[in-house]
Design a protein around this motif. Structure first.
Motif, PDB file in Angstrom:
ATOM      1  N   ASP A  99      -2.871 100.016  36.796  1.00 44.86           N
ATOM      2  CA  ASP A  99      -3.731 100.335  37.040  1.00 44.86           C
ATOM      3  C   ASP A  99      -5.661  99.817  36.910  1.00 44.86           C
ATOM      4  O   ASP A  99      -6.437  99.790  37.072  1.00 44.86           O
ATOM      5  N   TYR A 100      -5.091  98.887  36.113  1.00 48.29           N
ATOM      6  CA  TYR A 100      -5.785  97.501  36.261  1.00 48.29           C
ATOM      7  C   TYR A 100      -6.144  97.059  36.942  1.00 48.29           C
ATOM      8  O   TYR A 100      -7.513  97.079  37.744  1.00 48.29           O
ATOM      9  N   CYS A 101      -5.704  96.922  37.837  1.00 49.53           N
ATOM     10  CA  CYS A 101      -5.440  96.655  39.347  1.00 49.53           C
ATOM     11  C   CYS A 101      -6.293  98.274  40.521  1.00 49.53           C
ATOM     12  O   CYS A 101      -7.351  97.766  41.048  1.00 49.53           O
ATOM     13  N   ALA A 102      -6.116  99.121  40.069  1.00 46.77           N
ATOM     14  CA  ALA A 102      -7.044 100.676  40.824  1.00 46.77           C
ATOM     15  C   ALA A 102      -7.979 100.250  40.432  1.00 46.77           C
ATOM     16  O   ALA A 102      -9.440  99.790  41.325  1.00 46.77           O
ATOM     17  N   LYS A 103      -8.760  99.404  39.452  1.00 43.34           N
ATOM     18  CA  LYS A 103     -10.085  99.501  38.715  1.00 43.34           C
ATOM     19  C   LYS A 103     -10.930  98.873  39.848  1.00 43.34           C
ATOM     20  O   LYS A 103     -11.988  98.580  39.665  1.00 43.34           O
ATOM     21  N   LEU A 104     -10.198  97.769  40.048  1.00 38.04           N
ATOM     22  CA  LEU A 104     -11.007  96.149  40.265  1.00 38.04           C
ATOM     23  C   LEU A 104     -10.841  95.976  42.013  1.00 38.04           C
ATOM     24  O   LEU A 104     -11.112  95.340  42.933  1.00 38.04           O
ATOM     25  N   CYS A 105      -9.981  97.157  42.419  1.00 40.17           N
ATOM     26  CA  CYS A 105      -9.706  97.915  44.189  1.00 40.17           C
ATOM     27  C   CYS A 105      -8.853  96.759  44.417  1.00 40.17           C
ATOM     28  O   CYS A 105      -8.708  96.647  45.978  1.00 40.17           O
TER      29      CYS A 105
END
Length: 446
Positions: free
Chosen positions: A102-108
């Protein structure tokens, strides 16, 4: 971001650092972020395995904070400096992996999980021994107590561990490695970087290994100070070949294999060694193009601008119709992958090629490679220790010329000939130098 998964003593840290080293070698910009190092900043003195108990709420918060901080630092580094951040942690539960995803997804930011699983007792025993020897947690703890503590730590993780399950975690892309590559399963891996990661992990074997390296014996062109070519060994070079064969045959290395280039001087150097030999084109010396066969003096005389450009950036300089060190690094990629899973190999090759190979294992910066000293008539032994390597050099007692050239201080195109040739090593002007009497035929620069 590359996030490792698995309980302690599964070789994750060694794998993480070696992967980052390989990616940096291939031109990516990678860095390892080890969660345990962040934890040690919050807990200066490690006392016991209680820190890893599931019911230790205070300790759980410390470990969670360590993971988050490592992930945040990795994300900031990706934004400002590099393109592959390697998160070295356990990520042992489904919820922890969800947090990373989820953290990486928010940062694309794409994330690839690498799960290391091991049920081989011999591998586990070796890994545990390496952890107890190298981990700061156990440096001041008695051996028996440390062993007991670490086994309890593993047990705490086993009680919490949830292996990656594609049905329960359908969004995850991962590489799952069993017993150091005995089997590898892959899900949704795609793209150049991930392909390189998979290629490396498919070849890398973390077990301790020993590799041997030697330049060919002194060649006729070495005697004359000439670049490249495919000349035979000099009489002293043939004597070195005999000495090397005698040394390698006497130590009787089990399963020894010999790799040489396709050039005759390396084949001649290795021909007396009692081991199967393979001749590999990727181990050929750097192609000097139009400068093949010239001395440095000749290159300065005919191509002074090229000689200056070479001194200004020896790593990237490419000879006209020839190669650069960067080109060698590219063609050595499959050789390095082979060496990552081989043991007891003797590589007989050339100065530029061995500079690159040794630089890889010793974790040198690319700019350092062209100036690593790899002398003639010297056997080099590399032994691995975790993700570090140790080098030992044995000079065999056979005289030879010195071919090492330092970078001159003056690299400008308008420098004088004396400045350009200041660091050129001494050489002879005749192959019959050992027969000459009276005036020396040794050419030196002053």
């Amino acid at each position: 971001m590359v996030a490792f998964v698995g309980i302690p003593a599964r070789g994750k840290t060694v794998m993480a650092h070696k992967l980052a080293r390989y990616l940096n070698w291939t031109g990516e910009v990678a860095k390892v972020f080890t969660v345990s190092e962040y934890r040690r900043k919050l807990v200066e003195q490690y006392d016991s395995h209680d820190l890893f108990r599931a019911d230790n709420r205070e300790a759980m918060e410390i470990r969670k904070k360590s993971s988050v901080t490592a992930m945040e630092d990795a994300a900031l580094w990706l934004k400002e400096e590099g393109n592959v951040a390697v998160l070295d942690g356990t990520n042992a539960t489904k919820s922890q992996r969800e947090n990373v995803y989820d953290y990486c997804a928010k940062l694309c930011c794409k994330v690839l999980f690498i799960e290391s699983i091991c049920d081989d007792d011999d591998i586990l025993s070796r890994n545990i021994k390496e952890v107890l020897q190298n981990s700061p947690d156990y440096k001041d703890m008695a051996q028996e107590k440390a062993m007991d503590d670490f086994h309890h730590k593993i047990q705490h993780y086993l009680e919490q561990y949830e292996p990656i399950n594609p049905k329960q975690e359908p969004n995850l892309r991962y590489i799952k490695i069993m017993n150091e590559g005995e089997t590898i399963s892959v899900r949704r891996v795609a793209g150049q970087i991930e392909g390189r990661i998979l290629a490396f992990l498919s070849n890398f074997k973390p077990a301790p290994k020993t590799l041997y390296f030697s330049r060919h014996g002194e060649s006729e062109n070495n005697v004359l100070g000439r670049i490249g070519g495919d000349t035979n060994l000099s009489p002293r070079g043939r004597k070195y070949a005999q000495s090397l064969a005698r040394h390698m045959n006497e130590v009787k290395i089990e399963g020894l294999k010999v790799w040489t280039s396709e050039l005759c001087r390396t084949k001649q150097t290795a021909e007396g060694i009692n081991a199967p030999a393979e001749h590999i084109s990727a181990l050929n010396e750097l192609d000097a193009g139009v400068c093949e066969g010239l001395t440095y003096e000749g290159m300065q005389d005919k191509f002074p601008q090229e000689f200056a450009w070479r001194d200004q950036d020896k790593l990237r300089y490419r000879y006209p119709w020839g190669e650069s060190y960067v080109d060698i690094m590219a063609r050595l990629d499959p050789v390095l992958l082979e060496l990552e899973h081989e043991d007891n190999v003797l590589v007989v090759s050339h100065q530029a090629v061995l500079r690159c190979i040794l630089g890889y294992f010793l974790n040198k910066k690319p700019e350092e490679l062209p100036y690593i000293n790899v002398p003639l008539h010297t056997l080099i032994k590399i032994t691995t220790d975790g993700y570090n390597c140790h080098m030992e050099c044995t000079k065999l007692n056979v005289e030879c010329v010195d071919t090492y050239r330092k970078q001159p201080k003056n690299c400008s195109a308008d420098r004088t000939t004396d400045d350009a040739l200041l660091t050129v090593p001494s050489h002879f002007d005749s192959l019959n130098f050992w027969q000459l009497t009276g005036q020396s035929s040794l050419i030196t620069q002053h």
